[in-house]
Design an enzyme around this catalytic site. Structure first.
Site, PDB file in Angstrom:
ATOM      1  N   PHE C 250       0.819  -1.229   0.000  1.00 47.89           N
ATOM      2  CA  PHE C 250       0.000   0.000   0.000  1.00 47.89           C
ATOM      3  C   PHE C 250       0.844   1.267   0.000  1.00 47.89           C
ATOM      4  CE2 PHE C 250      -1.856  -3.469   2.467  1.00 47.89           C
ATOM      5  CZ  PHE C 250      -2.871  -3.823   1.605  1.00 47.89           C
ATOM      6  N   ILE C 476       1.832  -6.496  -5.525  1.00 47.65           N
ATOM      7  CA  ILE C 476       1.658  -6.374  -4.075  1.00 47.65           C
ATOM      8  C   ILE C 476       0.262  -6.836  -3.659  1.00 47.65           C
ATOM      9  CG2 ILE C 476       3.359  -4.546  -3.834  1.00 47.65           C
ATOM     10  CD1 ILE C 476       1.048  -2.519  -3.687  1.00 47.65           C
ATOM     11  N   GLY C 477      -0.502  -7.320  -4.623  1.00 45.51           N
ATOM     12  CA  GLY C 477      -1.836  -7.820  -4.291  1.00 45.51           C
ATOM     13  C   GLY C 477      -2.906  -7.627  -5.358  1.00 45.51           C
ATOM     14  N   ASN C 638      -9.358  -7.185 -16.273  1.00 47.59           N
ATOM     15  CA  ASN C 638      -9.838  -8.452 -15.720  1.00 47.59           C
ATOM     16  C   ASN C 638     -10.820  -8.155 -14.594  1.00 47.59           C
ATOM     17  OD1 ASN C 638      -9.607 -11.404 -15.753  1.00 47.59           O
ATOM     18  ND2 ASN C 638      -8.866 -11.125 -13.661  1.00 47.59           N
ATOM     19  N   THR C 641     -10.381  -9.523 -10.616  1.00 43.10           N
ATOM     20  CA  THR C 641      -9.329  -8.939  -9.779  1.00 43.10           C
ATOM     21  C   THR C 641      -9.537  -7.437  -9.635  1.00 43.10           C
ATOM     22  OG1 THR C 641      -7.958  -9.042 -11.777  1.00 43.10           O
ATOM     23  CG2 THR C 641      -7.542 -10.692 -10.067  1.00 43.10           C
ATOM     24  N   GLY C 709      -5.479   3.731 -14.224  1.00 41.48           N
ATOM     25  CA  GLY C 709      -5.240   3.125 -12.911  1.00 41.48           C
ATOM     26  C   GLY C 709      -6.482   3.036 -12.041  1.00 41.48           C
ATOM     27  N   GLU C 712      -5.805   3.485  -6.630  1.00 41.64           N
ATOM     28  CA  GLU C 712      -5.920   4.650  -5.754  1.00 41.64           C
ATOM     29  C   GLU C 712      -7.363   5.159  -5.684  1.00 41.64           C
ATOM     30  OE1 GLU C 712      -2.840   5.116  -4.534  1.00 41.64           O
ATOM     31  OE2 GLU C 712      -1.811   4.005  -6.121  1.00 41.64           O
TER      32      GLU C 712
END
Lengths: 209, 335, 745
Positions: C250, C476-477, C638, C641, C709, C712
């Protein structure tokens, strides 16, 4: 630099001879050895045997009996991760506040970071590595993938182990009940709703967990 | 963590003699608090006496009381038939505490003996009279949003060097405090029984002592006397998140009602004092009365007159008052 | 319009490619590599906030069996890339990264002052507790409110005229003065910590005197490689950084932190592989945090509900040695069509460790203030908060006077309003109860700038027709590997099972770190162009084959085969092509980056959140009972996710709004909330069902995959939506997070 390799906990659990050799050397050199320890050392079947440096004990982990000699300060979590190579059980906080280290001990979900391994002498431990049936995933593992009940994956083994227990305990009757009974497993990525969906689906489909 | 020697007694007598022989020894049961304390260097026993193999797990109802072995697990107690039917308040409080995993490990005895969650107690770098008597209370002029509002007598529990404004963290004990509970204790001179109200201490001159347990003594059981509260009891817990958090305030309310009136009332408060805080006068105030929000508000505010805030927790006085009202409403079923 | 929701997906999603590894516990995180001869390190950290170390007594620690060394500034190696030490030690000027074990000076509480290395973790932990450090203490400043007078224009901004953090003003300030309705309010967010479930950890291995491998938890292997190579004056290729699985970050892993350097130093000094895992309490002072920030907003509107002006001021805390700047006030320039906007951003240096980017950095903070203020103004105008926002909708970027590359925020608003049932909401605050609870609805907008960095990807066609795609990106996830697999599979017409995506290793082709929601736009584009290039090569090679020649140059690629015409039923497989040309594999590496479009368009991701809350009127406990989040981030790569990422953002926002608060005892300059029992993050019971909707219209101005993106904007605005809903439920406006029961009773 020289290091005392004897001080490193062994990777290979079965090492009885070495252990006893070291024990006898230790006893010989210890004039103040407590009486109970000396007595215990003579009766190895009664329980974990040892002193403040090493204890010898046995655990059944994922169906396999493992005899180990360890520093008594080692938690079950550290023994699993550091000595047995079972790193699927995670260390998140080490204080019992996150649930990432959840394993089953004698069928109950337990925080492996808050129990000394020596206390679990004779126990049956199931970790995430022992949950699936060989290549065949446990239904809850399948459901986690299907519902994307994970992101970074670090809390996931603990969530799965806790989720299986939650179903077995009979606490997966509703979404609200699952949320309450799973609240000991923190997930910082926020996969909670998907985890709840996965648990409810497995419960609903009635697969053997 | 300091190295320790692990001992596993087979009998209660053996356990007590070990603890008596080695003053630096500590009993360990579930370990859910002690292991953390040892990791942080707050407890450093050189001998750890694992009592988990002593025969103290039994939960049974005998004569007029429910007897719960000290090693009975919190989760087992919470689902036990006799507990659910006779003392549902206890089950409710247990389930409001900790998590599924912790309740599977934590024992009733350990729950009685768990130590405060005050941040100053857990940080060796900060002052704390409970951890290190005489260093001062870090919380008193520090971060004390979650700290006590009820104290012994009129003061903060003694002079500056001995004060402690930490709260007792247990939920179970709050329910037990509202009920008639005795703690059964074994020691070298045999068995003794202590009413729960006398088991925990307020922080007077020795804040390092949470209980009146003597060195070497072992809690072997608790006993809860039968009562008529099962229909009208409620455990209310207010916390900063929806679950898995210690109480800001909790209320254990146990009432006996008949014909629309209250005939017996017990209450204990959690998260507000160094021990579960019994609201002694409530029975007098409620006996013979018909439940109403107005009455409950009076009752709540009466007890709050003796509450005293520190620098950041004045809100707890109002919150506790509100929580008492909410718990009484839930216990009596009025809306 | 192509509105899609996973609750009713028209597009099947690819399940997480590493899902099986993660649910079976076989995914290997940084601390879990079985390196032979590994020894264990534990940090000793300072217990004062400012001063210097006068002595370190390690005699007791040294005597613990198994202890190999106690390293501190007294005996630490000289880092070749660092300047020579000064005698006596001098405080570094602002702008200097903290150097671990460099000299005796203490800059913050929790600073590493020594490190014990021992054969086992238990020995190292015990010995660490025995290291005695004595200090010369100096008065410290850690209290934000009491020291606000020391805040000022960041030095970085003073030096850079074109810094986006310069004071900004457009339009005439008189407009706000003369507004019919005006609100002025202060908003505070406390320090909050990332606290990923995996603590930061590193295993440092010197394979040779000049060759280093680290298994380190971070968000950018390339950046870590560069920083370590520079520090140890090594050629980049001599340093390899491995971070295949990262247990959440994060933002906490964007930099190379002191503990990483400490482990690498120890490994070098001891000539042994060293493992260091931070304790949870150390995670509060070692890897940054979202900075304590105070904001003031003056905002006004004319009678018909059009904004007249916004003045947004923000001051964030930073350390004494470094400046951490974030976009706190910037959203106010771009979100609404407003004639007069002024922003001012200041920093307050304190004796604390440096903050860092935390999910939605700056914008999550700033949007709490802006969208709370918008809500306050809407109530003051007796306007519907949503209609008020629509009335001030910015059709083009009012800050840069450029067209948006794409913006479907209006559609997001409409969708969210429909799903939450906004039209049924009674406007009056504290007017509705449900089961005895006060019921409230709130909403807020979200935006986050578009970030795309030059990225490379390599695509390798294997002899069996499967493809390996590689890039030094991270996961990171969010499911980077899954999204990239999907992009590659789509371009090449392959089943995703025939694609393998490699990431998290510094030896792979250059990619940016995973931050600023830039991974899909940057690396996704690179994977796309690399796979397109590979496909072109395959087509060219197919054209040289007998079947291919038949086509007269009009080859058709379909389902992972190449056909000579639309009618061709058989086609050639990729494997056939490689076999025919005697190739074991066929490899291409391509780079992708932004071009002139960045100057022609203003690019943002947009979104909004709608929440329903229940507030207990007696106890002040707030529960979010429903959440609807809508995002316009261009094309969704996708669904499954992406949806998880959006849900995660809302959960993070629930934490930010309702419970997260790192508290310090300023007498000591030391945090007292240093574990998960005192620093609360949401648990299962705090999180309701969360509905996620996407507009899913590709923004082809942004990049070849049309995707922007998501990470965030998933959290930006959530705290404001919750605070607004709490106001609607209770009539109480909470301007200081978190909204705990004490603020509502």
């Amino acid at each position: 630099m020289d290091i005392d390799h004897d001080a490193i906990p062994p990777d290979v659990p079965d090492e009885d001879r070495r252990f006893f050799l070291k024990q006898s050397m230790f006893i010989a050199g210890l004039s103040m050895a407590p009486v109970d320890f000396l007595q215990a050392a003579l009766a190895p079947d009664d329980g974990p045997v040892g002193n403040a440096v090493k204890v010898k004990l046995s655990l059944t982990v994922n169906g396999k009996r493992r005899r180990i000699s360890i520093d008594p300060r080692m938690t079950l979590l550290d023994v699993l991760r550091e000595n047995m190579g079972l790193t699927g059980t995670k260390k998140g906080c080490d204080f019992g506040q996150c649930g990432a280290c959840t394993v089953h001990v004698d069928g109950r979900r337990t925080l492996s970071c808050l129990t000394f391994a020596v206390m679990q002498h004779g126990s049956k431990v199931t970790t995430i590595e022992g949950l699936s049936d060989g290549e065949k995933l446990h239904p809850l593992q399948e459901a986690f993938i299907k519902h994307d009940g994970l992101q970074c994956g670090y809390c996931t083994p603990g969530q799965v182990m806790s989720g299986v227990a939650c179903i077995r305990e009979g606490h997966a009757g509703s979404a609200a009940e699952v949320r309450e009974y799973m609240s000991g497993n923190l997930c910082r990525c926020g996969a909670y709703p998907n985890i709840v969906d996965a648990i409810l689906e497995v419960k609903k489909e009635g697969a053997k967990v | 963590m300091k190295p320790f020697q692990y001992l596993r007694p087979k009998t209660i007598a053996e356990a007590i003699s070990m603890a008596t022989d080695y003053p630096e020894a500590q009993y360990i049961a579930g370990g859910t608090n002690l292991v953390e304390l040892m990791k942080r260097g707050i407890a450093s026993p050189s001998k750890l006496i694992d009592i988990n193999h002593l025969p103290l797990k039994k939960i049974e109802h005998r004569y007029d009381r429910l007897r719960i072995g000290a090693l009975a697990l919190n989760s087992d107690v919470a689902k036990h038939k006799s507990v659910l039917s006779r003392q549902p308040l206890l089950a409710q409080a247990l389930l409001a505490g900790a998590s599924g995993q912790l309740r599977n490990m934590a024992t009733v005895g350990g729950n009685l003996l768990q130590r405060t969650r005050c941040s100053y107690f857990y940080d060796l770098a900060l002052p704390c009279n409970k951890r290190k008597p005489g260093t001062g209370c870090g919380a008193e002029a520090g971060i004390n949003r979650t700290h006590a509002i009820f104290f012994a007598g009129n003061g903060f529990g003694g002079n500056e060097k001995s004060s402690c404004i930490a709260v007792h963290p247990s939920d179970m004990c709050v329910a037990l405090a509202a009920l008639d509970t005795e703690v059964v204790i074994n020691g070298t001179s045999g068995e003794r029984r202590v009413p729960l109200k006398d088991f925990h201490r307020l922080s007077t001159l020795q804040p390092e002592l949470d209980t009146n347990l003597q060195p070497g003594e072992l809690v072997t059981a608790i006993e809860v006397t039968d009562n008529a509260f099962a229909q009208h009891s409620h455990y209310l817990k207010v916390r900063d998140r929806a679950s898995y958090a210690f109480a800001l305030v909790s209320v254990a309310a146990a009432l006996q009602m008949d014909g629309g009136r209250i005939w017996d009332a017990r209450m204990a408060l959690g998260g507000v004092a160094h021990k579960p805080w019994r609201y002694w006068a409530i029975d007098l105030m409620l006996r013979g009365q018909a439940p109403s929000e107005k009455l409950f508000r009076e009752v709540a505010e009466h007890e709050m007159q003796s509450a005293r805030a520190t620098t950041q927790n004045a809100f707890k006085i109002k919150l506790t008052s509100n929580a008492i009202v909410a718990a009484l409403k839930a216990a009596t079923g009025i809306s | 319009m192509n509105r899609q929701s996973l609750d009713n997906p028209s597009d099947p999603s690819l399940s997480r490619v590493d899902g099986a590894a993660k649910v079976t516990g076989t995914a290997t995180y940084s601390a879990e590599y079985a390196i032979p001869g590994l020894v264990h390190a534990v940090l000793v950290t300072s217990t004062i906030a400012k001063g210097s170390i006068t002595a370190i007594d390690s005699r007791e620690a040294d005597a613990v069996p198994g202890v190999l060394a106690v390293i501190s500034h007294i005996n630490a190696m000289t880092i070749p890339g660092w300047p020579p030490k000064k005698q006596p030690a001098e405080r570094v000027p602002p702008g200097t990264a903290f150097r671990v074990f460099y000299d005796s000076l203490i800059y913050f509480d929790g600073q590493p002052v020594a490190m014990v290395i021992a054969a086992t973790h238990e020995q190292a932990m015990h010995a660490a507790s025995l290291v005695r450090v004595t200090y010369q203490q100096e008065p410290h400043r850690t209290h934000f409110e009491k020291n606000i007078a020391h805040s000022g224009i960041p030095l970085n901004v003073q030096r850079a005229k074109n810094s986006p953090f310069q004071d900004y003003e457009r339009g005439d300030a008189a407009a706000l003065r003369d507004a019919h309705v005006r609100i002025e309010a202060e908003y505070t967010i406390p320090t909050q910590h990332h606290q990923p479930l995996e603590p930061h950890a590193i295993i440092a291995v010197w394979e040779a005197e000049d060759k280093l491998t680290v298994y380190d938890k971070n968000q950018g292997v390339k950046s870590a490689q560069g920083q370590l190579a520079q520090a140890f004056k090594l050629p980049r290729e001599n340093v390899q950084v491995v971070a295949t699985y990262i247990g959440g970050a994060f933002g906490s892993g964007i930099r190379v932190w002191p503990h990483t350097m400490a482990a690498v130093m120890a490994a070098k000094q001891l000539k042994l592989p060293v493992k260091l895992v931070l304790g949870r309490e150390q995670m509060f002072t070692s890897v940054g945090y979202r900075p304590y920030t105070k904001q003031k907003i003056s905002i006004g509107a004319v009678k018909d509900g059009r904004l007249a002006g916004i003045v947004h001021e923000g001051t964030g805390q930073t350390s004494m040695y470094e400046e951490h700047l974030e976009r706190t006030v910037l959203a106010s320039r771009a979100l609404y069509a407003c004639p007069h906007v002024a922003t001012r951003y200041r920093l307050l240096p304190l004796d604390v460790n440096t903050p860092t980017w935390m999910r939605g950095p700056g914008d999550a903070t700033g949007m709490f203030a802006l969208e709370s203020a918008m809500d306050e103004l809407a109530y003051a105008l007796k306007a519907d908060p949503l209609e008020f926002r629509l009335k001030n909708y910015a059709e083009s970027d009012p800050e840069r006077n450029l067209p948006w590359s794409a913006k479907s925020l209006r559609e997001c608003y409409e969708l969210g309003a429909e799903k939450i049932g906004w039209k049924n909401r009674l406007p009056e605050p504290r007017s509705v109860k449900r089961n005895g609870m006060l019921l409230g609805y709130g909403m807020a907008s979200s935006l986050y700038g578009f970030h795309r960095h030059p990225s490379k990807a390599r695509a390798i066609m294997q002899a069996d027709g499967s493809v390996i795609v590689q890039s030094a990106t991270m996961d990171i996830g969010p499911g980077t590997g899954t999204a990239m697999t999907r992009i590659a599979a789509k371009v090449l017409g392959l089943n995703a099972k025939k694609v393998r995506f490699d990431l998290g290793h510094s030896a792979l082709p250059d990619a940016p770190g995973q931050n600023g929601s830039s991974t899909i736009p940057s690396v996704g584009s690179a994977v796309h162009v690399a796979c397109e290039a590979l496909k072109s090569k395959l087509v060219a090679l197919a054209g040289e084959m007998p079947e291919g020649r038949k086509s007269g140059g009009q080859l058709v690629v379909r389902n992972g085969r190449i056909f000579s015409s639309q009618d061709d039923k058989e086609g050639i497989s990729y494997a056939d092509i490689l076999k025919y040309h005697y190739l074991n594999e066929l490899e291409v590496t391509e780079e992708s980056k932004s071009g002139a479009e960045r100057d022609q368009y203003s690019m943002y991701s947009f979104g909004c959140h709608f929440v329903e809350v229940e507030v207990n009127p007696l106890t002040g406990e707030v529960r979010v009972t429903r959440a609807v989040t809508c995002a316009d981030v261009g094309a969704i790569i996708n669904y499954q996710t992406a949806r998880s990422q959006s849900i995660g953002g809302v959960v993070g926002g629930i934490g930010m709004a309702l419970m997260e608060h790192s508290e310090m005892d300023h007498r000591f300059g030391r945090y007292v909330t240093t574990d998960f029992a005192s620093y609360h993050i949401p648990v299962h019971a705090d999180v309701p069902p969360i509905e996620v909707y996407y507009i899913d219209k590709p923004d082809m101005q942004a990049n070849p995959i049309g995707s922007k993106g998501l990470g965030e904007i998933a959290i930006v605005g959530v705290a404001a939506a919750i605070a607004n809903a709490v106001f609607h439920a209770t009539g109480k406006r909470v301007r200081e997070l978190p909204i705990t029961p004490d603020k509502l009773i």
